[in-house]
Motif scaffolding. Structure first.
Motif, PDB file in Angstrom:
ATOM      1  N   ARG A 207       0.842  -1.203   0.000  1.00 45.23           N
ATOM      2  CA  ARG A 207       0.000   0.000   0.000  1.00 45.23           C
ATOM      3  C   ARG A 207       0.883   1.263   0.000  1.00 45.23           C
ATOM      4  NH1 ARG A 207      -1.865   3.911   3.247  1.00 45.23           N
ATOM      5  NH2 ARG A 207      -0.693   3.135   5.028  1.00 45.23           N
ATOM      6  N   LEU A 215       1.513   1.895 -12.339  1.00 40.75           N
ATOM      7  CA  LEU A 215       1.190   0.685 -13.119  1.00 40.75           C
ATOM      8  C   LEU A 215       1.934   0.761 -14.448  1.00 40.75           C
ATOM      9  CD1 LEU A 215      -2.656   0.278 -12.381  1.00 40.75           C
ATOM     10  CD2 LEU A 215      -0.698  -0.419 -11.013  1.00 40.75           C
ATOM     11  N   VAL A 239      -2.501   5.166 -14.369  1.00 47.40           N
ATOM     12  CA  VAL A 239      -3.191   5.060 -13.072  1.00 47.40           C
ATOM     13  C   VAL A 239      -2.172   5.230 -11.948  1.00 47.40           C
ATOM     14  CG1 VAL A 239      -4.545   3.526 -11.570  1.00 47.40           C
ATOM     15  CG2 VAL A 239      -4.924   3.508 -14.049  1.00 47.40           C
ATOM     16  N   THR A 241      -1.427   4.461  -8.726  1.00 43.08           N
ATOM     17  CA  THR A 241      -1.814   3.624  -7.588  1.00 43.08           C
ATOM     18  C   THR A 241      -1.160   4.125  -6.296  1.00 43.08           C
ATOM     19  OG1 THR A 241      -1.932   1.372  -6.731  1.00 43.08           O
ATOM     20  CG2 THR A 241      -0.038   1.864  -8.050  1.00 43.08           C
ATOM     21  N   SER A 245      -3.487   4.802  -2.997  1.00 47.25           N
ATOM     22  CA  SER A 245      -3.389   4.060  -1.739  1.00 47.25           C
ATOM     23  C   SER A 245      -2.876   4.924  -0.580  1.00 47.25           C
ATOM     24  CB  SER A 245      -2.559   2.782  -1.911  1.00 47.25           C
ATOM     25  OG  SER A 245      -1.295   3.097  -2.375  1.00 47.25           O
ATOM     26  N   VAL A 281      -4.721  -1.128  -5.680  1.00 50.11           N
ATOM     27  CA  VAL A 281      -4.437  -1.897  -6.901  1.00 50.11           C
ATOM     28  C   VAL A 281      -2.921  -1.972  -7.207  1.00 50.11           C
ATOM     29  CG1 VAL A 281      -6.673  -1.684  -8.036  1.00 50.11           C
ATOM     30  CG2 VAL A 281      -5.038   0.184  -8.262  1.00 50.11           C
ATOM     31  N   PRO A 282      -2.103  -2.447  -6.252  1.00 47.79           N
ATOM     32  CA  PRO A 282      -0.655  -2.500  -6.517  1.00 47.79           C
ATOM     33  C   PRO A 282      -0.283  -3.473  -7.635  1.00 47.79           C
ATOM     34  CG  PRO A 282      -1.170  -3.679  -4.491  1.00 47.79           C
ATOM     35  CD  PRO A 282      -2.433  -3.011  -4.926  1.00 47.79           C
TER      36      PRO A 282
END
Ligand code: HEM
Length: 359
Positions: A207, A215, A239, A241, A245, A281-282
């Motif tokens: 996270r 990504l 994106v 991420t 997070s 969404v890692p």
């Protein structure tokens, strides 16, 4: 583990990032080329070529920042780059060709060792799926490129976070040591199932420090509306991420490393990274989600469990937990800029010394 034990015996510090990178590379080398992955230094050669790929794909490009230099210096930089790309491509091609040929030869031999690796699997479905030699080579390179730095970076930052928060380290060590049968030298895969806190530590690491923070770039195939924004077909979509997070609207105390949030009763207990919870969404989501998710996770969990099971860890003299710097270096995947050097103290060392002294 043997190498870390040697360092422990010699009271030398271990470069955690370097050690984890060698480990992740060896795991992929073995998956790709079987148990002979160290033959002719193949694992080392793979690692060198993966490093070359990272520099070529994610490296700094002067022209992106100073387009006015494109005409004058651009010719020279492009020439150097092209040469380096050709050279790297040739070396990958030679190595993979050799590995595929070895596998074909072995397959055609009667009574050969039946243990199969990923190259054997690709060869066995080659006809069925119309996989060409180039496809095979591209898939194998992808595995190295996508699977080495990602797993090793997660391991390195997890260790850094554990050193910054000794109470989390103690809690994790006690779980791992409690759930590994007495007298067992290392943690085995079957012991991991009951280690909920280990999974929470890995999740919390992903996270706060997703190794692929943007990504990979995607391209929208059709016009669509997301959250009121129209994304026309053919748009390059990136994106973030990393930002998602850490969003304070989605996460409680987002900057804090708190694995407890993922434990039963925690604020994020129901959130997972399998692609269904868009706040986390890692590994990406949808049909381009990381196909190595389970592979990467297994690699990270087994190594982290063993690092904390077999050893107690200390920072070098003069370095305190608050001095550990997690600033990341630029690239397609990220890793800490500063080396994390730690002293391993084999578990039980202290009590053994006391016993010996007592005699
Ligand atoms: C903890 C470790 C790993 C993390 C965090 C990770 C993360 C990611 C991310 C974020 C993507 C892009 C997904 C997207 O944009 O939708 C990706 C793609 C990919 N990953 Fe992983 N990965 C890891 C380990 C691995 C491993 C071990 C392998 C292979 C053995 C692997 C193979 C791939 C491949 C081939 C792609 C490209 C898929 C495509 O383009 O369709 N990854 N990974």
């Amino acid at each position: 583990m043997a190498k870390i034990r040697e360092a422990g015996a010699a009271t030398t510090a271990v470069d955690i990032g370097e050690m984890m990178n060698t480990f992740a590379n060896d795991i992929i080398s073995r998956a790709v080329s079987g148990k002979l992955f160290r033959v002719e230094g193949r694992n080392k050669l793979f690692r060198e070529l993966v490093d070359n790929n990272s520099v070529l794909l994610g490296g700094f490009d002067l022209e992106n920042y100073f387009p006015s230099l494109a005409n004058s210096l651009g010719f020279l930089t492009r020439w150097f780059l092209r040469n380096r790309v050709h050279e790297t491509h040739k070396r990958w091609d030679e190595l993979l060709e050799k590995i595929i040929r070895d596998h074909e030869r072995r397959k055609s031999m009667q009574g050969h060792d039946q243990e199969s690796d990923f190259t054997d699997v690709l060869l066995s479905v080659q006809q069925e799926y119309g996989i060409t030699r180039d496809h095979m080579k591209a898939i194998l390179i992808d595995m190295f490129g996508a699977g080495t730095d990602t797993s090793s970076s997660v391991l390195e930052v997890a260790m850094a976070e554990l050193m910054r928060k000794p109470w989390v380290m103690t809690k994790l060590q006690s779980e791992v040591r409690r759930h590994t049968p007495e007298g067992q030298e290392t943690v085995e895969e079957e012991n991991l199932a009951s280690m909920a806190y280990l999974r929470a530590v890995v999740k919390e690491t992903l996270r706060l420090h997703p190794p692929v923070p943007l990504l990979v770039p995607h391209l929208s195939m059709a016009d669509c509306v997301v959250d009121g924004y129209t994304i026309p077909s053919g748009t390059r979509v990136i994106v973030n991420t990393w930002a998602i997070s850490r969003d304070p609207e989605l996460w409680e105390e987002p900057e804090e490393f708190m694995p407890e949030r993922f434990m039963d009763g925690g604020s994020a207990a129901a959130i997972d990274f399998k692609g269904n919870d868009f706040e986390f969404v890692p590994f990406g989501a949808g049909r381009r989600i990381c196909p190595g998710l389970n592979f990467g996770l297994a690699t990270v969990e087994i190594m982290l469990a063993n690092l904390v099971y077999c050893f107690d860890w200390q920072l070098p003299d003069g370095i305190e937990a608050k001095d550990i710097d997690l600033t990341e270096v630029f690239g397609l995947s990220v890793r800490p800029k500063e080396k994390l050097m730690l002293f391993p103290k084999p578990r039980g060392h202290h009590s053994m010394q006391i016993t010996e002294a007592g005699h």
